[in-house]
Design an enzyme around this catalytic site. Structure first.
Site, short mmCIF file in Angstrom:
data_model
loop_
_atom_site.label_atom_id
_atom_site.label_comp_id
_atom_site.label_asym_id
_atom_site.label_seq_id
_atom_site.Cartn_x
_atom_site.Cartn_y
_atom_site.Cartn_z
N ARG A 167 64.39 97.00 16.56
CA ARG A 167 63.72 96.32 15.45
C ARG A 167 62.46 95.60 15.90
NH1 ARG A 167 62.21 97.74 11.31
NH2 ARG A 167 64.23 98.78 11.19
N LYS A 188 42.30 84.81 9.35
CA LYS A 188 43.36 84.95 8.34
C LYS A 188 44.44 85.88 8.89
CE LYS A 188 40.10 84.15 4.57
NZ LYS A 188 39.42 84.71 3.38
N LYS A 198 31.17 75.84 8.16
CA LYS A 198 31.42 76.39 6.83
C LYS A 198 31.09 75.36 5.76
CE LYS A 198 34.28 79.70 6.49
NZ LYS A 198 35.50 80.53 6.27
N GLU A 222 27.58 79.04 7.62
CA GLU A 222 27.78 79.70 6.33
C GLU A 222 26.81 79.13 5.31
OE1 GLU A 222 31.89 80.32 4.50
OE2 GLU A 222 31.09 78.70 3.27
N ASP A 228 27.83 84.07 2.37
CA ASP A 228 29.14 84.08 1.72
C ASP A 228 29.03 84.27 0.22
OD1 ASP A 228 32.02 83.78 1.84
OD2 ASP A 228 31.72 81.84 0.85
#
Length: 284
Positions: free
Chosen positions: A99, A134, A166, A199, A221
């Site tokens: 597994r 992410k 950002k 950004e 962005d």
């Protein structure tokens, strides 16, 4: 493939402990101790194979006496019915590893396959695809490895290997000028040499960045295509350009045609479909 053992070994040991606990009671109760056998990794899908190198380490950790015959390596194309490898030895050991090997390889192969599809779409455009942060906690190393196997490019690994200013950083810092100047002062004072990316959310913010400078890359962005083309023209090759926000397999070519150097896609890792495969017993 060179694997980072400081990441790999704890991952395997933790995963084994999580799955096996005080014993694989199903195998212990149904199969005699010492029984030898053979199994094959059967591919039930089409895509790019990834995780072979990790699987070999999993087998070795569980039982160093297991023998693995690899038929298809990481990065190679697979189709339904292909056999990636055979593993031979203690049946108990094979079933302990089953597994963990499958979970790892299915996810890694799914990421590599999706990345490779994007790479093929982008062929000839000069634009490359980047991953993001992410990722699944604890699995980032393997997920980013899968992106590279699929032909993509790794962005920063974490918060430590690049300064990426950002929108929240800009807002908390009191504007773009303050954010860039503070970042440059921080690097100088601490004698740190890492790239700086910022950004921007509009052409107005872009003009502020171009005026002040002090960055290596500009992240555009959620720009529409018209604004993105204009932004690339204004940057004029002075900075590396990256587009992000809402980029999919269906529209990635449109972004590339705007002339950006990179497109970043969280979907490479955060919502990928695993590649279907099974570990099946081989009868004598």
């Amino acid at each position: 493939m060179n694997l980072d053992r400081e990441i790999l070994e704890p991952f395997i040991l933790n995963a084994i402990a999580e799955d096996i606990g005080d014993g694989d009671h199903t195998s212990l109760s149904t199969i005699p101790a010492g029984q030898l056998g053979k199994a094959k990794l059967l591919i039930k899908d089409s895509g790019i194979l990834a995780g072979i190198a990790v699987a070999l380490e999993i087998f070795k950790t569980i039982d160093s006496k297991l023998s693995v015959e690899v038929l298809i390596n990481d990065g190679q194309t697979v189709n339904y019915g292909d056999i990636a490898f055979y593993v031979s030895g203690s049946v108990h050991s094979i079933l302990k590893a089953e597994r963990l090997v499958l979970n790892t390889m299915q996810r890694m192969s799914g990421i590599a396959s999706k990345t490779n599809r994007i790479v093929k779409i982008l062929e000839g455009t000069g634009t490359q695809v980047l991953d993001t942060r992410k990722t699944t906690p604890g699995l980032r190393y393997f997920e980013k490895m899968s992106v590279k196997i699929g032909g993509g490019v790794n962005h920063r690994f974490g918060l430590y290997d690049m300064i990426l200013i950002k929108d929240n950083h800009v807002d908390y810092a009191g504007g773009i000028t303050n954010a860039i100047q503070s970042a440059q002062n921080y690097l100088t004072i601490n004698k740190i040499t890492i790239p700086v990316e910022i950004e921007v959310r509009s052409l107005l913010e872009l003009s502020q960045v171009i005026e002040i400078g002090g960055v290596d890359r500009i992240l555009l962005d959620n720009f529409d295509f018209l604004a993105l083309r204009e932004a690339v023209e204004q940057i004029n090759g002075v900075y590396i350009t990256e587009a992000s926000g809402g980029i999919t397999e269906e529209n990635v070519l449109d972004y590339a045609h705007c002339g950006v150097d990179y497109v970043s896609m969280g979907a490479l890792t955060h919502s990928v479909r695993s590649l279907d495969m099974s570990l099946k017993a081989v009868n004598p």
